[in-house]
Design a protein around this motif. Structure first.
Motif: not given
Length: 707
Positions: A76-85
């Motif tokens: 998530v920090r690297g933007g590979k997993i979006p921080a969706t709800s």
């Protein structure tokens, strides 16, 4: 050696508690829509620290779960997993399991069942948080592709995705993908001023990268000023490193986990420019490298462009040591009172007693500031709790918070968590209506809960308000009669009916659920708050909502007081509530009814209460207003009110001693203190005395209690 290890492990668990608080605050912010890099990085560092310590102390289950959780946060920090709800919801559940694992490692709980949470985290890692993974399949090449020397035709990857604009899918050969992936990593690293201030050694991070096979290819020293202008607290160098393409990006990122967030850390694909490295041999120290590096005579950056945050140095202290120090300060205050009583004014000046009192006050203020903490850490639990409650009840609720920076004694903060939890649960379950009920009543479908804190004098007011249906007083009264709490013919005011919901065993819930129905909620609130020397006020407007107010002491130790006499007995009025004192002239105090009086003061009439009557002292000691003094006090419940006392003896700092260990809490009394002559004086609770419920004291006369 084992004792030393136990002490170190105790420090680790303290750091776990701090890390969990940071992670909870960050995840709550993410759930509210704040997915900034700083917030995500804060959660990642907290979980990473817990993982590192758990491995060092052999907590295998905690290590395994925190490692999986950390992997998701890293993506998530690297933007590979979006921080969706949806992703944040999974991480909030994982946080609960992580908290249980920490408790299990401490031995205060059994290990949690974490299989479902681990599976959810693993699913995020595999799907990258996508609702449905993108499929990649072999297809006919979009253009003729030549066979290679072995006769194989390169496979073309096509993203099977419908394009509403009619564009053709793009074909990419796997050879091209391999070529892009074969590019080495280029890493730029420049530690910030804050990193150096925290004791970070940049070369340690560089060596971690070198262990992965990386090499330093360039060092940017253009920001170095002349030696005479060199600031040893500033960082001027930026390293460029090349890392083999086969290394995972997450492995490179881990090398910089404990670097200050404002440092330069850039990781990109591409060949780094091969430049001579203008640094000294590796055997030299960092300072020597800075001194011997070739200097480009560029002007130093302007002072305002550099972060100039002050260095904060902290030390971890056992709370029991602070408690002991506070008790010693209290004893010092008592000894000062004894000297003040026994020495004449001339002798007090001779031994510099006023100067001793000033120094004692400064010591007291500093000790109290050490124990004072913002109430934010208690409030930070509420958003998460509210989300769980709304999910369980199906109600829609938003939260407004104010005053979270209000500082309160740590002893108070630690003990208001449970009362606050019950008040929030009560507001959601009993206060806020369902969406259908709110729409039928002409309200917004979304309910509002307001949580606030403010300091007034020596008291802290913590309020939980809702815009729900209010207290159904006929139903509350009927339930109280049914449970035998009151008799069927009892005559009660609205305020007294509202207070019935705090009675032990009282509940208006028809069924027992995980939220309410057992009759222990508001009883816990009142008993816990009264044990702190505070009280709970309830105000409700049917159809408009209810407000619960916890009125708590700012400190549990020392306050400024006014020593007053009532029928020969001494009491303490908190000086923070006192506005002025008046010697009434004839006719200035007038009766309004047989039981009420007012005082005319500069064209205004203020209610007057005779404390001797409230406490049930003998009528033969009753003085006329002209023989008494009226102390004008400010109260939350009734505004400005006059309290009639016999005389005022002195103004004194007093040490608060709790009454709950020896006496049942009595409304109107906030504790007791030891005076200079060794006698005991009761401390008055102004707000409780001047409220209409203060008349309840007439049922419990205090004759002889303070003698």
């Amino acid at each position: 050696m084992s004792e030393e290890l136990d002490e170190i492990q105790a420090i680790f668990f303290e750091e776990c508690a701090e890390g969990l608080a940071v992670a909870e605050q960050g995840l709550s912010a993410m759930a509210m829509g704040d997915v900034s890099k700083e917030v995500i990085a804060g959660v990642f560092r907290a979980v990473h620290s817990i993982k590192g310590g758990s491995g060092a102390f052999g907590h295998a289950e905690l290590l395994a779960f925190s490692h999986c959780f950390e992997n998701v946060l890293d993506e998530v920090r690297g933007g590979k997993i979006p921080a969706t709800s949806e992703v944040t919801k999974v991480m909030l559940t994982a946080f609960d399991i992580l908290t249980d694992h920490v408790a299990a490692a401490q031995g205060t709980a059994s290990p949690p069942a974490d299989q479902a949470a681990l599976a959810a985290l693993q699913e995020l890692l595999e799907s990258k948080g996508a609702a449905a993974p993108v499929t990649i399949a072999a297809a006919e090449p979009v253009a003729p592709v030549a066979e290679d020397q072995f006769g194989f035709t390169p496979v073309v990857a096509i993203v099977e995705e419908f394009d509403p604009f009619g564009f053709e899918p793009v074909g990419v050969t796997l050879d091209e993908l391999d070529g892009a992936a074969a590019m080495p990593w280029t890493v730029r690293f420049g530690p910030s001023r804050a990193a150096l201030a925290n004791g970070a050694e940049p070369l340690l991070s560089i060596r971690e990268v070198e262990r992965l096979g990386g090499t330093v290819v360039a060092v940017d020293s253009s920001a170095l000023p002349p030696l005479r202008d060199l600031d040893p607290n500033e960082s001027y160098l930026v390293w460029t490193l090349s890392v083999p393409a086969a290394i995972e990006e997450s492995a490179i990122t881990e090398c910089f986990d404990f670097v200050a967030p404002d440092s330069v850390v850039e990781i990109t694909r591409g060949v780094a420019p091969q430049q001579p490295v203008p640094v000294a041999p590796p055997t030299l120290t960092l300072i020597e490298k800075v001194a011997t590096a070739p200097v480009a005579r560029a002007p130093a950056p302007a002072p305002e462009s550099r972060p100039m945050d002050p260095v904060q140095q902290t030390i971890r202290i056992d709370l029991t040591k602070l408690d002991m120090l506070l008790n010693l300060v209290g004893e010092l205050v008592i000894r000062g009172s004894i000297l003040s009583d026994r020495l004449s004014p001339a002798d007090q000046e001779r031994v510099e007693l006023p100067e001793l009192a000033r120094l004692t006050r400064e010591i007291q203020d500093n000790v109290m500031s050490l124990r004072a903490q913002p109430i934010r850490q208690t409030f930070s639990r509420v958003p998460r709790m509210l989300r769980d409650l709304t999910s369980e009840t199906g109600k829609q609720v938003i939260l407004e918070v104010s005053g979270e920076t209000t500082e309160v004694d740590k002893g108070v903060i630690e003990k208001i968590g449970d009362p606050l939890t019950h008040m929030i649960r009560n507001a959601v379950d009993h206060g806020i209506e369902s969406v259908e009920e709110r729409l039928a009543a002409g309200k917004s479908p979304v309910g509002l809960i307001t949580l606030s804190a403010e300091q007034k004098g020596a008291r802290i007011f913590v309020r939980v308000s809702d815009d729900g249906k209010g207290i159904d007083r006929p139903r509350v009264r009927a339930k109280a009669v049914e449970k035998g709490i009151i008799s069927a013919d009892a005559i009660l005011s609205d305020e007294e009916i509202d207070q019935l919901i705090c009675a032990p065993g009282f509940s208006t819930a028809d069924t027992i659920s995980s939220i309410s129905g057992r009759g222990v909620g508001m009883d816990v609130v009142r008993s816990n708050v009264e044990a702190l020397g505070g009280r709970v006020d309830i105000s409700s407007n049917p159809g408009a909502g209810t407000t619960f107010t916890m009125i708590l002491p700012l400190t549990l130790a020392i306050l400024d007081g006014m020593i007053v006499r009532l029928s020969g007995q001494r009491f303490v009025l908190p000086l923070a509530n006192v506005i002025e004192t008046v010697r009434p002239e004839p006719g200035q105090v007038r009766p309004m009814t047989p039981t009420t009086e007012v005082i005319e003061l500069r064209g205004q009439y203020l209610p007057v209460k005779r404390l001797t009557d409230l406490f049930g002292f003998h009528a033969d000691t009753r003085r006329t207003p002209e023989e008494s003094l009226v102390v004008i006090v400010e109260s939350e419940a009734a505004g400005n009110v006059g309290l009639m006392v016999d005389t005022i003896d002195d103004r004194r700092e007093v040490v608060i001693k709790s009454l709950d260990q020896n006496l049942h809490p009595i409304r109107g009394l906030g504790g007791a203190t030891i005076l200079g002559d060794g006698s005991i004086a009761l401390i008055l609770d102004i707000d409780a005395l001047v409220s209409s419920a203060g008349q309840l004291l007439q049922k419990f006369p205090l004759k002889g209690l303070a003698a």
